[in-house]
Scaffold this motif. Structure first.
Motif, mmCIF file in Angstrom:
data_model
loop_
_atom_site.group_PDB
_atom_site.id
_atom_site.type_symbol
_atom_site.label_atom_id
_atom_site.label_comp_id
_atom_site.label_asym_id
_atom_site.label_seq_id
_atom_site.Cartn_x
_atom_site.Cartn_y
_atom_site.Cartn_z
ATOM 1 N N SER A 17 0.836 -1.203 0.000
ATOM 2 C CA SER A 17 0.000 0.000 0.000
ATOM 3 C C SER A 17 0.870 1.252 0.000
ATOM 4 N N LYS A 56 1.925 1.876 -3.599
ATOM 5 C CA LYS A 56 0.840 2.397 -4.438
ATOM 6 C C LYS A 56 0.539 3.849 -4.115
ATOM 7 N N ASN A 57 0.639 4.197 -2.841
ATOM 8 C CA ASN A 57 0.332 5.550 -2.405
ATOM 9 C C ASN A 57 1.616 6.363 -2.371
ATOM 10 N N LYS A 58 1.968 6.936 -3.481
ATOM 11 C CA LYS A 58 3.230 7.676 -3.614
ATOM 12 C C LYS A 58 3.286 8.900 -2.710
ATOM 13 N N SER A 59 2.143 9.311 -2.175
ATOM 14 C CA SER A 59 2.137 10.501 -1.319
ATOM 15 C C SER A 59 2.682 10.217 0.079
#
Length: 192
Positions: free
Chosen positions: A179, A182-185
């Motif tokens: 996860s 996927k969540n580059k932030s």
């Protein structure tokens, strides 16, 4: 000037880092990684399992370890580990001087949430360094043991996996790690 004492108390957990002097490589060939893991195992046995290796990732020029102590200060473990590996490396490569930059870094892991996030941070190092696309592709990490792809050796994954549902802990841990990919932030500082 005297060095500041490290925080330690019985049963403390740490995120440990050891970096090559001047950020130079501390692993050059496959044998170097293998020798480091062998020494890591031998040091653990030497101290009669006073320390549990929760997870690890050996990068080219640095190491990440997550270690649970029991009744002995972490300095004994790290001193023996780093000095034995430095001796091996210096002899093999006819290296003169310090192998490691300064003394090892250590952060006390003070909560279960931090423990789980630190393991994710450690296991994602090769992905963040663009060495592999997926963490299970990196051979010198404990991640593939966590997700059940390899037989568990050297590490104690139960502490981290206990935060996930028992029957599907390995799958849920994998989802948790991925996860963050996927969540580059998610910044590194937020991950740990």
């Amino acid at each position: 000037m005297a060095r500041k004492n490290r925080i330690w108390f019985p049963n403390a957990m740490y995120h440990i880092t050891s970096r090559g002097n001047r950020r130079n490589d501390i692993f050059r060939v496959k044998e170097d990684y293998e020798v480091y893991l062998k020494i890591l195992r031998e040091v653990s046995v030497y101290y009669n399992n006073e320390y549990e290796i929760i997870c690890y990732c050996l990068m080219t020029n640095h190491v990440h370890l997550q270690i649970q102590t029991h009744e002995k200060h972490i300095k004994y473990f790290m001193s023996r580990l780093n000095s034995f590996y430095a001796r091996y490396f210096n002899n093999k490569y006819n290296y003169v001087g310090h192998l490691f930059q300064d003394r090892y870094g250590s952060e006390v892991i003070d909560s279960g949430k931090y423990a789980v996030r630190a393991s994710r941070y450690i296991h994602l190092n090769p992905v963040r360094a663009n060495m592999v696309l997926k963490p299970e592709e990196y051979k010198w990490s404990s991640y593939s043991m966590y997700i059940g792809m390899k037989e568990e050796k050297l590490i104690e994954s139960d502490k981290i996996l206990s935060y996930f549902t028992r029957d599907t802990a390995r799958e849920l841990y994998r989802d948790f790690v991925e996860s963050a990919m996927k969540n580059k932030s998610i910044e590194d500082k937020e991950v740990i």
